[in-house]
Design an enzyme around this catalytic site. Structure first.
Site, PDB file in Angstrom:
ATOM      1  N   CYS A 108      -1.251 -19.150 -50.551  1.00 48.10           N
ATOM      2  CA  CYS A 108      -1.285 -19.997 -49.133  1.00 48.10           C
ATOM      3  C   CYS A 108      -1.817 -19.382 -48.182  1.00 48.10           C
ATOM      4  O   CYS A 108      -1.959 -20.204 -46.956  1.00 48.10           O
ATOM      5  CB  CYS A 108       0.126 -20.307 -48.962  1.00 48.10           C
ATOM      6  SG  CYS A 108       1.296 -18.986 -48.954  1.00 48.10           S
ATOM      7  N   SER A 167     -11.674  15.228 -29.789  1.00 50.42           N
ATOM      8  CA  SER A 167     -11.054  16.202 -29.760  1.00 50.42           C
ATOM      9  C   SER A 167     -10.941  17.088 -30.945  1.00 50.42           C
ATOM     10  O   SER A 167     -10.758  18.380 -31.047  1.00 50.42           O
ATOM     11  CB  SER A 167      -9.538  15.961 -29.284  1.00 50.42           C
ATOM     12  OG  SER A 167      -8.965  15.054 -30.133  1.00 50.42           O
ATOM     13  N   PRO A 224     -17.598  17.480 -22.968  1.00 52.37           N
ATOM     14  CA  PRO A 224     -17.538  18.229 -21.700  1.00 52.37           C
ATOM     15  C   PRO A 224     -16.531  19.389 -21.608  1.00 52.37           C
ATOM     16  O   PRO A 224     -16.354  20.243 -20.857  1.00 52.37           O
ATOM     17  CB  PRO A 224     -17.177  17.200 -20.432  1.00 52.37           C
ATOM     18  CG  PRO A 224     -16.851  15.982 -21.453  1.00 52.37           C
ATOM     19  CD  PRO A 224     -17.332  16.347 -22.779  1.00 52.37           C
ATOM     20  N   GLU A 225     -15.593  19.075 -22.590  1.00 51.24           N
ATOM     21  CA  GLU A 225     -14.498  20.094 -22.759  1.00 51.24           C
ATOM     22  C   GLU A 225     -14.524  20.907 -24.140  1.00 51.24           C
ATOM     23  O   GLU A 225     -15.156  20.527 -25.058  1.00 51.24           O
ATOM     24  CB  GLU A 225     -13.102  19.359 -22.624  1.00 51.24           C
ATOM     25  CG  GLU A 225     -12.805  18.355 -21.402  1.00 51.24           C
ATOM     26  CD  GLU A 225     -12.785  19.019 -20.226  1.00 51.24           C
ATOM     27  OE1 GLU A 225     -12.104  20.066 -20.393  1.00 51.24           O
ATOM     28  OE2 GLU A 225     -13.049  18.556 -19.219  1.00 51.24           O
ATOM     29  N   HIS A 276     -11.825   4.203 -38.749  1.00 49.18           N
ATOM     30  CA  HIS A 276     -10.446   3.885 -38.125  1.00 49.18           C
ATOM     31  C   HIS A 276     -10.628   2.115 -38.022  1.00 49.18           C
ATOM     32  O   HIS A 276      -9.571   1.745 -37.171  1.00 49.18           O
ATOM     33  CB  HIS A 276     -10.276   4.462 -36.905  1.00 49.18           C
ATOM     34  CG  HIS A 276     -10.022   6.070 -37.209  1.00 49.18           C
ATOM     35  ND1 HIS A 276      -9.704   6.882 -35.991  1.00 49.18           N
ATOM     36  CD2 HIS A 276      -9.631   6.484 -38.174  1.00 49.18           C
ATOM     37  CE1 HIS A 276      -9.470   7.924 -36.643  1.00 49.18           C
ATOM     38  NE2 HIS A 276      -9.383   7.941 -37.974  1.00 49.18           N
TER      39      HIS A 276
HETATM   40  P1  OAD Z   1      -9.345  11.986 -28.065  1.00 47.89           P
HETATM   41  O1  OAD Z   1      -9.315  11.200 -26.823  1.00 47.89           O
HETATM   42  O2  OAD Z   1      -8.674  12.909 -28.952  1.00 47.89           O
HETATM   43  O3  OAD Z   1     -10.513  12.870 -27.748  1.00 47.89           O
HETATM   44  C1  OAD Z   1     -11.659  12.381 -26.949  1.00 47.89           C
HETATM   45  C2  OAD Z   1     -12.619  13.582 -26.484  1.00 47.89           C
HETATM   46  O4  OAD Z   1     -13.883  13.152 -25.760  1.00 47.89           O
HETATM   47  C3  OAD Z   1     -12.025  14.797 -25.728  1.00 47.89           C
HETATM   48  O5  OAD Z   1     -12.527  16.122 -26.601  1.00 47.89           O
HETATM   49  C4  OAD Z   1     -12.977  14.726 -24.613  1.00 47.89           C
HETATM   50  O6  OAD Z   1     -13.061  16.098 -23.780  1.00 47.89           O
HETATM   51  C5  OAD Z   1     -14.075  14.101 -24.816  1.00 47.89           C
HETATM   52  N1  OAD Z   1     -14.676  13.496 -23.829  1.00 47.89           N
HETATM   53  C6  OAD Z   1     -14.296  12.902 -22.678  1.00 47.89           C
HETATM   54  N2  OAD Z   1     -15.388  12.548 -22.046  1.00 47.89           N
HETATM   55  C7  OAD Z   1     -16.387  12.568 -22.499  1.00 47.89           C
HETATM   56  C8  OAD Z   1     -17.965  12.281 -22.300  1.00 47.89           C
HETATM   57  N3  OAD Z   1     -18.424  11.529 -21.183  1.00 47.89           N
HETATM   58  N4  OAD Z   1     -18.646  12.712 -23.309  1.00 47.89           N
HETATM   59  C9  OAD Z   1     -18.440  13.203 -24.454  1.00 47.89           C
HETATM   60  N5  OAD Z   1     -17.081  13.513 -24.733  1.00 47.89           N
HETATM   61  C10 OAD Z   1     -16.200  13.305 -23.809  1.00 47.89           C
HETATM   62  O7  OAD Z   1     -10.477  11.013 -29.002  1.00 47.89           O
HETATM   63  P2  OAD Z   1     -10.547  11.121 -30.568  1.00 47.89           P
HETATM   64  O8  OAD Z   1     -10.832  12.602 -30.849  1.00 47.89           O
HETATM   65  O9  OAD Z   1     -11.719   9.887 -30.844  1.00 47.89           O
HETATM   66  O10 OAD Z   1      -7.152   7.084 -33.944  1.00 47.89           O
HETATM   67  O11 OAD Z   1      -9.252  10.496 -31.170  1.00 47.89           O
HETATM   68  C11 OAD Z   1      -9.304  10.626 -32.659  1.00 47.89           C
HETATM   69  C12 OAD Z   1      -8.489   9.325 -33.037  1.00 47.89           C
HETATM   70  O12 OAD Z   1      -6.969   9.742 -32.394  1.00 47.89           O
HETATM   71  C13 OAD Z   1      -8.533   8.196 -32.493  1.00 47.89           C
HETATM   72  O13 OAD Z   1      -9.785   7.517 -33.420  1.00 47.89           O
HETATM   73  C14 OAD Z   1      -7.493   7.304 -32.595  1.00 47.89           C
HETATM   74  C15 OAD Z   1      -6.553   8.250 -31.914  1.00 47.89           C
HETATM   75  O14 OAD Z   1      -5.077   8.302 -32.173  1.00 47.89           O
HETATM   76  C16 OAD Z   1      -6.809   5.859 -34.250  1.00 47.89           C
HETATM   77  O15 OAD Z   1      -6.735   4.823 -33.534  1.00 47.89           O
HETATM   78  C17 OAD Z   1      -6.381   5.557 -35.752  1.00 47.89           C
END
Ligand code: OAD
Length: 246
Positions: free
Chosen positions: A135, A191, A216-217, A120
């Site tokens: 330019c 997620s 954790p979830e 990303h």
């Molecule tokens: P999310 O916010 O969708 O998911 C984060 C995940 O991390 C969740 O499943 C939480 O349960 C988990 N989590 C929270 N605390 C944690 C910990 N201490 N250790 C391990 N896991 C933990 O984030 P992403 O899946 O990264 O896109 O989201 C994907 C994309 O959506 C991102 O890259 C971004 C967003 O829109 C862009 O910016 C293009």
């Protein structure tokens, strides 16, 4: 379901391991995730107003400043024990582990991880909004926010992938190739709802890799997992990779 000793054994026997990471791996560093219902970035801000090209064209200063504040924030935090466990493992097992990340915070790289595939993009770089003309020189920009080419007005924009945009082609192709070839994929702190990134775990599972989820979830990729570790990655990864938490 397999336990920690099984996963350690797979790790030692595997030739190719992919760590597919998401925002959760940076949570212990103090970087908010996107979809947490209380603290998530998208619980506070509407992604359609900040993370699309249309939003940037409509409100360039607002969007530029929001990304600048995120860049400042990640510049003030440090990689955590999860990032460090992965980079130590990679250093101790050359050629075995590749990190494919959805994160734009640069914390894997700052933990010393080499060859990170950043699906990303990055908060740390910017690029041209429109194709660069002759330019357009990034060393000669106006002092506005966002900075622009003084000759044609082409603006700089954050070097992140916005909703509706394609992922960087070479990064995605390399990630897909690795997903198809790996023996083991660790799916960490995501997620699993954003594609094509989440599709890499499906691809790996279909190609016969063992998929291990660390979160954790529950996540949308749990159905693929031979093992799910329900904990924070800063705790689980050092244990799994048999390293001391720092
Ligand atoms: P999310 O916010 O969708 O998911 C984060 C995940 O991390 C969740 O499943 C939480 O349960 C988990 N989590 C929270 N605390 C944690 C910990 N201490 N250790 C391990 N896991 C933990 O984030 P992403 O899946 O990264 O896109 O989201 C994907 C994309 O959506 C991102 O890259 C971004 C967003 O829109 C862009 O910016 C293009």
């Amino acid at each position: 379901m397999s336990d920690i000793s099984d996963v350690r054994q797979w790790l030692s026997q595997a030739t190719n391991v992919v760590a597919l990471t998401g925002a959760g791996i940076s949570a212990e560093s103090g970087v908010p995730t996107f979809r947490d219902s209380q603290t998530g970035i998208w619980a506070k801000f509407d992604p359609m107003e900040l993370a699309t090209e249309e939003a940037f064209r409509a409100h360039p200063q607002r969007v530029w400043q929001w990304y600048a504040s995120r860049r400042d924030m990640v510049g003030r935090v440090e990689p955590n024990a999860g990032h460090l466990a992965l980079s130590c493992f990679a250093e101790q097992n050359p050629g075995k582990l590749t990190v494919v990340t959805q994160n734009v915070d640069g914390l894997h790289q700052r933990a010393g991880q080499k060859g990170v595939i950043a699906l990303h993009g990055s908060l740390m770089v910017d690029t041209w909004l429109n194709p660069a003309k002759e330019c357009c020189n990034p060393d000669h920009l106006t002092a506005e926010e966002p900075p622009a080419c003084p000759a044609c007005g082409n603006m700089r924009r954050p070097g992140v992938v916005w909703f509706g945009e394609n992922l960087p082609r070479r990064a995605l192709e390399r990630a897909q190739q690795l997903a198809e070839q790996c023996d083991l994929m660790l799916v960490i702190g995501t997620s699993g709802v954003v594609y094509p990134a989440a599709g890499l775990a499906r691809m790996a599972a279909n190609a016969g890799a063992s998929v291990v989820v660390i979160n954790p979830e529950s996540s949308a990729l749990d159905d693929l997992a031979v093992s799910c570790f329900r904990g924070a990655s800063a705790i689980v990864l050092p244990e799994l990779l048999a390293l001391q938490s720092s």
